[in-house]
Design a protein around this motif. Structure first.
Motif, PDB file in Angstrom:
ATOM      1  N   GLU A 157       5.268  -0.704  -7.962  1.00 46.38           N
ATOM      2  CA  GLU A 157       6.251  -1.278  -8.889  1.00 46.38           C
ATOM      3  C   GLU A 157       5.619  -2.353  -9.764  1.00 46.38           C
ATOM      4  O   GLU A 157       5.869  -2.400 -10.969  1.00 46.38           O
ATOM      5  N   ARG A 158       4.816  -3.195  -9.149  1.00 47.99           N
ATOM      6  CA  ARG A 158       4.160  -4.273  -9.900  1.00 47.99           C
ATOM      7  C   ARG A 158       3.201  -3.690 -10.940  1.00 47.99           C
ATOM      8  O   ARG A 158       3.159  -4.145 -12.085  1.00 47.99           O
ATOM      9  N   MET A 159       2.430  -2.657 -10.560  1.00 44.61           N
ATOM     10  CA  MET A 159       1.501  -2.037 -11.507  1.00 44.61           C
ATOM     11  C   MET A 159       2.255  -1.372 -12.654  1.00 44.61           C
ATOM     12  O   MET A 159       1.826  -1.424 -13.806  1.00 44.61           O
ATOM     13  N   MET A 160       3.403  -0.759 -12.339  1.00 49.74           N
ATOM     14  CA  MET A 160       4.207  -0.117 -13.381  1.00 49.74           C
ATOM     15  C   MET A 160       4.753  -1.145 -14.362  1.00 49.74           C
ATOM     16  O   MET A 160       4.699  -0.936 -15.576  1.00 49.74           O
ATOM     17  N   GLU A 161       5.289  -2.243 -13.837  1.00 53.23           N
ATOM     18  CA  GLU A 161       5.853  -3.277 -14.713  1.00 53.23           C
ATOM     19  C   GLU A 161       4.772  -3.970 -15.536  1.00 53.23           C
ATOM     20  O   GLU A 161       5.032  -4.399 -16.661  1.00 53.23           O
ATOM     21  N   TYR A 162       3.560  -4.085 -14.997  1.00 53.62           N
ATOM     22  CA  TYR A 162       2.443  -4.676 -15.731  1.00 53.62           C
ATOM     23  C   TYR A 162       2.074  -3.794 -16.925  1.00 53.62           C
ATOM     24  O   TYR A 162       1.914  -4.277 -18.043  1.00 53.62           O
ATOM     25  N   ALA A 163       1.970  -2.490 -16.675  1.00 55.75           N
ATOM     26  CA  ALA A 163       1.572  -1.560 -17.737  1.00 55.75           C
ATOM     27  C   ALA A 163       2.703  -1.255 -18.712  1.00 55.75           C
ATOM     28  O   ALA A 163       2.466  -1.065 -19.905  1.00 55.75           O
TER      29      ALA A 163
ATOM     30  N   ARG B 213      -5.584   1.069  -9.115  1.00 52.50           N
ATOM     31  CA  ARG B 213      -5.989   0.199 -10.220  1.00 52.50           C
ATOM     32  C   ARG B 213      -4.795  -0.131 -11.100  1.00 52.50           C
ATOM     33  O   ARG B 213      -4.046   0.756 -11.490  1.00 52.50           O
ATOM     34  N   ALA B 214      -4.636  -1.411 -11.413  1.00 55.98           N
ATOM     35  CA  ALA B 214      -3.648  -1.815 -12.404  1.00 55.98           C
ATOM     36  C   ALA B 214      -4.219  -1.468 -13.772  1.00 55.98           C
ATOM     37  O   ALA B 214      -5.407  -1.633 -14.014  1.00 55.98           O
TER      38      ALA B 214
ATOM     39  N   VAL C 180      -0.859   6.976 -14.474  1.00 54.87           N
ATOM     40  CA  VAL C 180      -0.580   7.465 -13.122  1.00 54.87           C
ATOM     41  C   VAL C 180      -1.888   7.676 -12.356  1.00 54.87           C
ATOM     42  O   VAL C 180      -1.976   7.331 -11.174  1.00 54.87           O
ATOM     43  N   SER C 181      -2.903   8.195 -13.017  1.00 60.46           N
ATOM     44  CA  SER C 181      -4.208   8.367 -12.356  1.00 60.46           C
ATOM     45  C   SER C 181      -4.767   7.028 -11.889  1.00 60.46           C
ATOM     46  O   SER C 181      -5.287   6.923 -10.775  1.00 60.46           O
ATOM     47  N   ALA C 182      -4.649   6.007 -12.719  1.00 63.94           N
ATOM     48  CA  ALA C 182      -5.125   4.669 -12.335  1.00 63.94           C
ATOM     49  C   ALA C 182      -4.349   4.159 -11.124  1.00 63.94           C
ATOM     50  O   ALA C 182      -4.939   3.645 -10.167  1.00 63.94           O
TER      51      ALA C 182
END
Length: 159
Positions: free
Chosen positions: A22-28, A134-135, A127-129
């Protein structure tokens, strides 16, 4: 646009197994989880399915499959310009009847073909990252320059 995804060995992987997803999604993708009253809000399940309607955030928390994650990333990207949720759906492949159970089809409407292709490419990259832990952040200038470089030879006029 129809994307056919071959999930190979990641068929059983869900978002609940990806640390900090969730955090990586919101960052990107700031705003990927909009308020319910936002024109960009989208939900899962509901009419025509055996599942109760729920938010995409709830789906991510509970653990959804990777094609569904990609579906919503592309949905988010295509919806930004028009400021409303794009018509988009994901479905398990009809190939299941033929014994192929690793393929998923994602079908979408799009504002333009170029936007759809770029959204799919960005979605795959993000999604691959995330699958690798990886963020990732979208750098608009890098995307724009990359698209220009790809298209330039097609548009170049020979003397």
């Amino acid at each position: 646009m129809v994307l056919v995804l071959d999930m190979e060995d990641k068929l059983e992987l869900t978002t609940s197994q990806i640390p900090n997803i969730e955090r990586m999604m919101e960052y990107a993708l700031p705003g990927i989880f909009p308020d319910d009253d936002s024109p960009l809000a989208h939900s899962c399940g509901g009419a025509g399915t055996e599942h109760e309607k729920h938010t995409f955030r709830e789906e991510i928390e509970a653990g959804t499959n990777i094609p569904h994650l990609l579906e919503h990333v592309v949905l988010y990207l295509l919806s930004r310009r028009t400021n409303h949720c794009s018509a988009y759906c994901g479905q398990r492949s009809g190939d299941i009847e033929a014994g192929i159970n690793t393929h998923f089809y994602l079908v979408t409407d799009y504002p333009s073909k170029v936007e759809a292709i770029v959204a799919a490419d960005i979605g795959f990259q993000l999604v691959s990252a995330w699958l690798e832990g990886r963020a990732a952040k979208i750098e608009p200038e890098v995307v724009i320059n990359g698209v220009c470089k790809m298209l330039s030879p097609m548009l170049d006029r020979a003397a």
